[in-house]
Scaffold this motif. Structure first.
Motif, PDB file in Angstrom:
ATOM      1  N   ALA A 132      -7.544  45.541  -8.889  1.00 40.03           N
ATOM      2  CA  ALA A 132      -6.691  46.172  -7.872  1.00 40.03           C
ATOM      3  C   ALA A 132      -6.707  45.418  -6.547  1.00 40.03           C
ATOM      4  O   ALA A 132      -5.842  45.655  -5.692  1.00 40.03           O
ATOM      5  N   LEU A 133      -7.669  44.508  -6.352  1.00 37.71           N
ATOM      6  CA  LEU A 133      -7.695  43.704  -5.128  1.00 37.71           C
ATOM      7  C   LEU A 133      -6.438  42.841  -5.016  1.00 37.71           C
ATOM      8  O   LEU A 133      -5.940  42.565  -3.928  1.00 37.71           O
ATOM      9  N   ASN A 134      -5.950  42.402  -6.173  1.00 37.74           N
ATOM     10  CA  ASN A 134      -4.712  41.621  -6.208  1.00 37.74           C
ATOM     11  C   ASN A 134      -3.847  42.173  -7.333  1.00 37.74           C
ATOM     12  O   ASN A 134      -3.714  41.553  -8.391  1.00 37.74           O
ATOM     13  N   PRO A 135      -3.267  43.371  -7.158  1.00 30.52           N
ATOM     14  CA  PRO A 135      -2.586  44.054  -8.255  1.00 30.52           C
ATOM     15  C   PRO A 135      -1.390  43.252  -8.771  1.00 30.52           C
ATOM     16  O   PRO A 135      -0.705  42.575  -7.996  1.00 30.52           O
ATOM     17  N   PRO A 136      -1.115  43.315 -10.079  1.00 28.75           N
ATOM     18  CA  PRO A 136      -0.015  42.555 -10.662  1.00 28.75           C
ATOM     19  C   PRO A 136       1.365  43.127 -10.376  1.00 28.75           C
ATOM     20  O   PRO A 136       2.371  42.567 -10.814  1.00 28.75           O
ATOM     21  N   GLY A 137       1.442  44.249  -9.661  1.00 31.75           N
ATOM     22  CA  GLY A 137       2.735  44.850  -9.330  1.00 31.75           C
ATOM     23  C   GLY A 137       2.539  45.962  -8.320  1.00 31.75           C
ATOM     24  O   GLY A 137       1.411  46.236  -7.890  1.00 31.75           O
ATOM     25  N   VAL A 138       3.652  46.621  -7.908  1.00 37.64           N
ATOM     26  CA  VAL A 138       3.536  47.766  -7.007  1.00 37.64           C
ATOM     27  C   VAL A 138       3.002  48.958  -7.795  1.00 37.64           C
ATOM     28  O   VAL A 138       2.986  48.951  -9.034  1.00 37.64           O
ATOM     29  N   ILE A 139       2.579  49.989  -7.090  1.00 37.09           N
ATOM     30  CA  ILE A 139       1.882  51.114  -7.728  1.00 37.09           C
ATOM     31  C   ILE A 139       2.719  51.747  -8.841  1.00 37.09           C
ATOM     32  O   ILE A 139       2.236  51.953  -9.955  1.00 37.09           O
ATOM     33  N   THR A 140       3.993  52.059  -8.544  1.00 39.36           N
ATOM     34  CA  THR A 140       4.811  52.734  -9.560  1.00 39.36           C
ATOM     35  C   THR A 140       5.029  51.853 -10.787  1.00 39.36           C
ATOM     36  O   THR A 140       5.131  52.354 -11.904  1.00 39.36           O
ATOM     37  N   GLN A 141       5.098  50.541 -10.592  1.00 38.65           N
ATOM     38  CA  GLN A 141       5.291  49.622 -11.723  1.00 38.65           C
ATOM     39  C   GLN A 141       4.053  49.590 -12.612  1.00 38.65           C
ATOM     40  O   GLN A 141       4.161  49.676 -13.847  1.00 38.65           O
ATOM     41  N   ILE A 142       2.878  49.488 -12.018  1.00 36.56           N
ATOM     42  CA  ILE A 142       1.633  49.459 -12.792  1.00 36.56           C
ATOM     43  C   ILE A 142       1.462  50.759 -13.570  1.00 36.56           C
ATOM     44  O   ILE A 142       1.093  50.765 -14.744  1.00 36.56           O
ATOM     45  N   VAL A 143       1.758  51.879 -12.909  1.00 36.72           N
ATOM     46  CA  VAL A 143       1.648  53.182 -13.571  1.00 36.72           C
ATOM     47  C   VAL A 143       2.643  53.280 -14.725  1.00 36.72           C
ATOM     48  O   VAL A 143       2.325  53.819 -15.793  1.00 36.72           O
ATOM     49  N   ALA A 144       3.858  52.745 -14.531  1.00 36.42           N
ATOM     50  CA  ALA A 144       4.854  52.754 -15.608  1.00 36.42           C
ATOM     51  C   ALA A 144       4.362  51.975 -16.828  1.00 36.42           C
ATOM     52  O   ALA A 144       4.661  52.334 -17.969  1.00 36.42           O
ATOM     53  N   TRP A 145       3.586  50.911 -16.615  1.00 35.18           N
ATOM     54  CA  TRP A 145       3.011  50.175 -17.758  1.00 35.18           C
ATOM     55  C   TRP A 145       2.046  51.069 -18.537  1.00 35.18           C
ATOM     56  O   TRP A 145       2.035  51.038 -19.776  1.00 35.18           O
ATOM     57  N   ALA A 146       1.241  51.843 -17.818  1.00 36.90           N
ATOM     58  CA  ALA A 146       0.307  52.747 -18.503  1.00 36.90           C
ATOM     59  C   ALA A 146       1.076  53.771 -19.334  1.00 36.90           C
ATOM     60  O   ALA A 146       0.697  54.083 -20.471  1.00 36.90           O
TER      61      ALA A 146
END
Length: 553
Positions: free
Chosen positions: A427-441
């Motif tokens: 999370a120090l250098n997340p691969p996307g914005v919050i909503t995008q990362i959550v959408a992957w989950a």
């Protein structure tokens, strides 16, 4: 120290003190407390806990920002996430509660009588929950970074320490009652600013009604500034992407392990249904408010920030520039900030709007506390999910079935600490914005657990070989599509990485059904137990007939 910092810090520390006191008071002393809160949570409070578990940093911090920047296309998030609770409440939650298991992998392992299926499901749970937790820790970094005016990455590590402590200590019992308090904090923090903005802009304290009155004004501003119209559909993606994202979020909701386990904490199937009903009400309060929040924020930015002299911008802009989440560039060197020269991250809109709208120190501090409550509540639930999959499903059920309760609790707490710190590093250098990362989950849950659970509950012919094939195929296809779309630019029908779940689910359903039909069917006893899940607890299906279960009276 400025006054705003002190006010925000006092409010956040007060809420932290409340959460820690609740965790200490409700410390888990047995495995049933740690995993399912002793199955004694009343439905209305479980509904609040579900709401807090559900309304993560993605919902609290990222939702309004995403809608503000995407306009109509951002509604796929609200429609998908809300519709998913209807699917879960009526399609799966009561049946899974009747099974009496602690975790989703345990249900899959026992339903299909397969340790291999149990282990694969546990690995899927860890991958899904780990991905989701990266978004939550990134969100906590945004909040803490703004509060202390430090880099968001340092804020993330502070959040990691907090989450690791109270999740490892209290278990599900402590987290459940902590989440009730966190729901009350976060919903208050979300509603107060949007009500004030509604009063400020329209003179009406009902934002759910009033924001529709100036939809036309926002459209006029869009045309004046030469940007795509806020309410025009499919300007940020194709119609297929909108539908794929909506399906992915809906089916992913019904397959998320950390959400499903909340329905295990109540005493009966009926209580599970009522928990879902209460959760829909509590979640709806935020989701009905998010479009209004987005519209008001966009209007204020367009009318009070864009078009101003860069040398005379309000103080809040420099504070957010320090976090790395806001960029201002005078592209045409005219000294005036144009709308297109304002680069604002999705993740800061809710946090920044109280400052932008000049709503006062207390509201700004309250929003900071609410955002931290959202990030902490979901991250805590995710860490319990990871912990239970490793400590209960893999360590106890497979590796060391003779382990004592004390040993299992120790392994569970250690796994929480390790998982939190590993997720924090990413999370120090997340691969996307919050909503995008959550959408992957959600996409991963759609491609793995949604098909497995739907077929596991509603198709008695599904067998161990089928569910294993479905889980592996769905996970592989979903991950491959996310990576190919995100990093390789590969898309089908214009569907990008956040809609990957539709392909994973199709592949998983197909693999499960085909392999199940090609292999030996489950035993008659197993098939009857599957049918049993569909009936109320006082009824038992046996030998083709439904009987009243005298033992349940």
């Amino acid at each position: 120290m400025d006054t705003q910092f002190i006010v925000s810090l006092v409010i956040i520390l007060a809420t932290f003190g409340l959460y820690i006191w609740i965790a200490l008071f409700n410390k888990a002393k047995a495995t049933s407390d740690f995993y399912v809160a002793g199955r004694g949570v009343p439905p209305i409070f479980n509904g609040m806990a579900i709401g807090a578990d559900w309304m993560s940093a993605a919902s609290f911090i990222g939702m309004a920002g995403t809608i503000m920047l995407l306009g109509y296309d951002g509604l796929a998030y609200i429609m998908g996430w809300t519709g998913g609770y209807l699917l879960l409440t009526f399609l799966l939650a009561p049946q899974l509660r009747k099974s009496g298991r602690y975790t989703v992998p345990e249900f899959i392992g026992d339903r299909f009588q397969s340790k291999a299926a149990l282990v694969i499901a546990a690995i899927c749970t860890i991958i899904i929950s780990f991905t989701y937790s990266i978004g939550q820790l990134s969100g906590s970094g945004v909040v803490i970074g703004r509060l202390f005016e430090i880099d968001a990455r340092l804020g993330t590590m502070i959040g990691v320490v907090l989450i690791a402590f109270y999740a490892a200590f209290g278990g599900m019992k402590g987290i459940t009652w902590t989440q009730v308090a966190q729901y009350l904090v976060l919903i208050t923090a979300y509603l107060v600013p949007v009500i004030f903005m509604s009063l400020q802009i329209t003179g009406n304290p009902m934002p759910w009604i009033s924001y529709g009155e100036f939809v036309g004004k926002i459209g006029e501003l869009d045309r004046e500034l030469g940007v795509s119209e806020y309410f025009a559909p499919f300007t940020n993606g194709t119609k297929w992407q909108f539908l794929a994202l909506m399906f992915t979020l809906m089916a992913g909701t019904a397959g998320l392990p950390h959400v499903i386990v909340r329905f295990y904490t109540v005493s009966t199937m009926k209580a599970a249904r009522w928990s879902g009903a209460w959760a829909l009400l509590f979640i709806g309060l935020l989701y009905f408010s998010a479009p209004a929040y987005a519209a008001f924020s966009r209007f204020i930015l367009m009318t009070k920030v864009a078009g101003q002299k860069i040398s005379e911008l309000p103080a809040w802009t420099s504070s957010w520039i320090d976090t790395g989440k806001l960029q201002i560039a005078d592209g045409n060197s005219d000294g005036i900030l144009q709308w297109k020269e304002l680069i604002i991250a999705n993740d800061i809109v809710v946090m920044a709007t109280p400052e932008i709208a000049n709503l006062g120190m207390f509201v700004i501090g309250l929003v900071a506390a609410g955002a931290m409550a959202a990030a902490l509540s979901t991250a805590g639930g995710l860490m319990i999910s990871i912990s239970s999959s490793f400590a209960h499903d893999i360590y106890y059920r497979v590796l060391k079935p003779d382990s004592t309760e004390k040993q299992r609790l120790l392994v569970a707490r250690i796994s929480i600490i390790v998982a939190t710190f590993l997720a924090g590093i990413i999370a120090l250098n997340p691969p996307g914005v919050i909503t995008q990362i959550v959408a992957w989950a959600f996409a991963l849950a759609t491609g793995t657990f949604f098909p497995a659970l739907v077929l596991g509950v509603w198709w008695k012919r599904s067998n161990a070989q089928g569910v294993i094939a479905g889980l592996i195929t769905g996970l592989t296809v979903t991950l491959a599509y996310i990576i190919a779309a995100k990093y390789g630019g590969f898309t089908l029908f214009g569907i990008i990485d956040t809609g990957a779940g539709v392909f994973g689910a199709l592949a998983a359903f197909t693999a499960n059904i085909v392999v199940s039909l090609m292999t030996k069917p489950p035993s008659q006893e197993n098939q009857e137990s599957v049918i049993n899940l569909r009936y109320p607890e006082q009824m038992v299906y046996k030998d083709g007939e439904v009987w009243i279960n005298e033992d349940s009276k």
